[in-house]
Write a protein that holds these residues in place. Structure first.
Motif, short mmCIF file in Angstrom:
data_model
loop_
_atom_site.label_atom_id
_atom_site.label_comp_id
_atom_site.label_asym_id
_atom_site.label_seq_id
_atom_site.Cartn_x
_atom_site.Cartn_y
_atom_site.Cartn_z
N PRO A 27 0.79 -1.29 -0.12
CA PRO A 27 0.05 0.03 -0.03
C PRO A 27 0.87 1.37 0.01
O PRO A 27 1.99 1.28 0.46
N LYS A 28 0.19 2.31 -0.34
CA LYS A 28 0.98 3.73 -0.75
C LYS A 28 0.34 4.41 0.49
O LYS A 28 -0.83 4.59 0.71
N PRO A 29 1.27 5.24 1.51
CA PRO A 29 0.83 5.97 2.51
C PRO A 29 0.13 7.20 1.81
O PRO A 29 0.43 7.62 0.93
N GLY A 30 -1.16 7.59 2.38
CA GLY A 30 -1.74 8.96 2.33
C GLY A 30 -0.94 9.85 2.91
O GLY A 30 0.05 9.99 3.56
N ASP A 31 -1.12 11.21 2.68
CA ASP A 31 -0.47 12.37 3.16
C ASP A 31 -0.26 12.29 4.66
O ASP A 31 0.87 12.63 4.95
N ASN A 32 -1.14 12.13 5.46
CA ASN A 32 -0.88 11.98 7.00
C ASN A 32 -0.71 10.46 7.53
O ASN A 32 -0.86 10.29 8.60
N GLU A 33 -0.24 9.73 6.52
CA GLU A 33 0.06 8.23 6.86
C GLU A 33 1.39 7.58 6.80
O GLU A 33 2.17 8.39 6.10
N CYS A 75 6.90 7.70 4.71
CA CYS A 75 5.94 8.79 5.38
C CYS A 75 5.48 9.56 4.29
O CYS A 75 5.98 9.97 3.14
N GLY A 76 4.09 9.78 4.44
CA GLY A 76 3.20 10.91 3.58
C GLY A 76 3.89 12.08 3.57
O GLY A 76 4.68 12.19 4.44
N ARG A 120 -10.19 -1.27 7.01
CA ARG A 120 -9.34 -1.23 6.39
C ARG A 120 -8.15 -2.36 6.39
O ARG A 120 -8.22 -3.00 7.69
N VAL A 129 -0.11 0.18 6.44
CA VAL A 129 -0.36 1.81 6.38
C VAL A 129 -1.01 2.26 7.52
O VAL A 129 -2.32 1.30 8.01
N ARG A 131 -2.36 5.76 10.23
CA ARG A 131 -2.09 7.11 10.47
C ARG A 131 -1.30 7.63 11.40
O ARG A 131 -0.97 6.94 12.25
#
Ligand SMILES: [Zn+2]
Ligand SMILES: [Zn+2]
Length: 313
Positions: A27-33, A75-76, A120, A129, A131
């Motif tokens: 998985p790819k981390p989102g901005d705050n993940e 890190c995001g 999730r 991943v 938060r």
């Protein structure tokens, strides 16, 4: 994603009693993940319940697992306080920060709670991943396998906190599973005068050091009774063991109704749910300290370690 493979192995629940090892994209981390390479993930009783009956209605397929520790690999863009290479344990719940309960500081009972392995994909995978605000940096002295126990130990610390000041008090714990074991150790550590553990399995009870195993259940003679098994019979045992002004901590929830004599009883009942009372979660550093202390004692924390072999080619 330099150094991070495209795909990973994961354990995915596809149907009841059908947990399958599958290949999934990392998985790819989102901005705050943050993306974490899993070092150790524990098997919680609720994982077993999810596999055998899916009582929470998880939408399948889903990668299970919610208690783990590992090393950050990415890190995001919005994550400033963590960096790759950091060893962390995760808090599996993800409060929304928007609902009424979150806004009044009770994130642990968020009405829109996210949860690893439920809404999730979880930690039974080579990577997961989470938060960024749901991670705790582990002390360098704490092995990652032990760090994966941070969340269950923090939950148990919340039960001890709900019991009030237990120093020199008589504490009864009903149940002999891993949670009862951890709660009993923490109660001894917190200075209880006597910790009595009642359970059915002599082998399990023998693994809890420093406690009294009673021949008969106490009767109106304990200050605190902690319910650590989901059973109405055990709840009744807790209630009848309490002396006046005693306090019962309901750690394991039960759906079956249990009668309480509200006419003569003086005392309190506390239901404990998770452990987040504030952000950052106050119990997590205490749990890390308790685990570090335990490691220093040289006693084993887990009875069995699985899984490393699973992901070897
Ligand atoms: Zn769990
Ligand atoms: Zn919320």
């Amino acid at each position: 994603m330099r150094g991070i493979p495209m795909n990973m192995q994961a354990l995915q629940l596809q149907a009841i009693n059908k947990l399958v090892q599958v290949t999934l994209p990392v998985p790819k981390p989102g901005d705050n993940e943050v993306l974490i390479r899993t070092s150790a993930a524990t098997i919680c009783t609720s994982d077993l319940h999810d596999i055998s009956g899916n009582p929470f209605g998880i939408v399948l397929p889903r990668v299970l697992g919610h208690e783990a520790a590992g090393v950050i690999v990415e890190c995001g863009a919005g994550v400033k306080h963590l960096s790759p290479g950091t060893r962390v344990a995760e808090h599996p719940v993800i409060p929304c920060k928007e609902c009424v309960e979150c806004k009044r500081g009770f994130e642990h009972v968020c009405t829109n709670m996210g949860h690893l392995g439920y809404d999730r994909n979880g930690t039974f995978a080579e990577y997961f991943v989470q938060r960024a605000d749901r991670l705790m940096v582990l002390p360098s002295t704490l092995p990652l396998a032990t760090g994966s126990l941070l969340e269950p130990v923090a939950v148990c610390l919340q039960a001890i906190a709900r019991a009030g000041d237990i120093r020199n008090r008589r504490v009864l714990i009903v149940g002999d599973g891993p949670f009862a074991n951890i709660i009993a150790r923490l109660a001894v550590r917190a200075g209880a005068g006597e910790v009595i553990v009642s359970g059915r399995e002599p082998f399990r009870l023998s693994m809890i050091p420093g406690v009294t195993i009673p021949i008969e259940l106490p009767w109106k003679s304990v200050d605190v009774a902690i319910l650590a098994v989901s059973s109405a019979e055990a709840a009744r045992a807790c209630i009848s063991a309490l002396r006046p002004r005693g306090r019962m901590v309901i750690f394991s929830g039960i759906k079956e109704p249990v009668a309480v004599d509200l006419f003569t009883r003086e005392g309190g009942f506390w239901r404990t749910v998770r452990y987040l009372r504030s952000a950052p979660a106050e119990r997590a550093p205490l749990a890390a300290a308790a685990l570090s202390n335990h490691i220093a004692s040289g006693r084993p924390m887990s009875t069995l370690q699985l899984g490393v072999i699973l992901f070897e080619p």
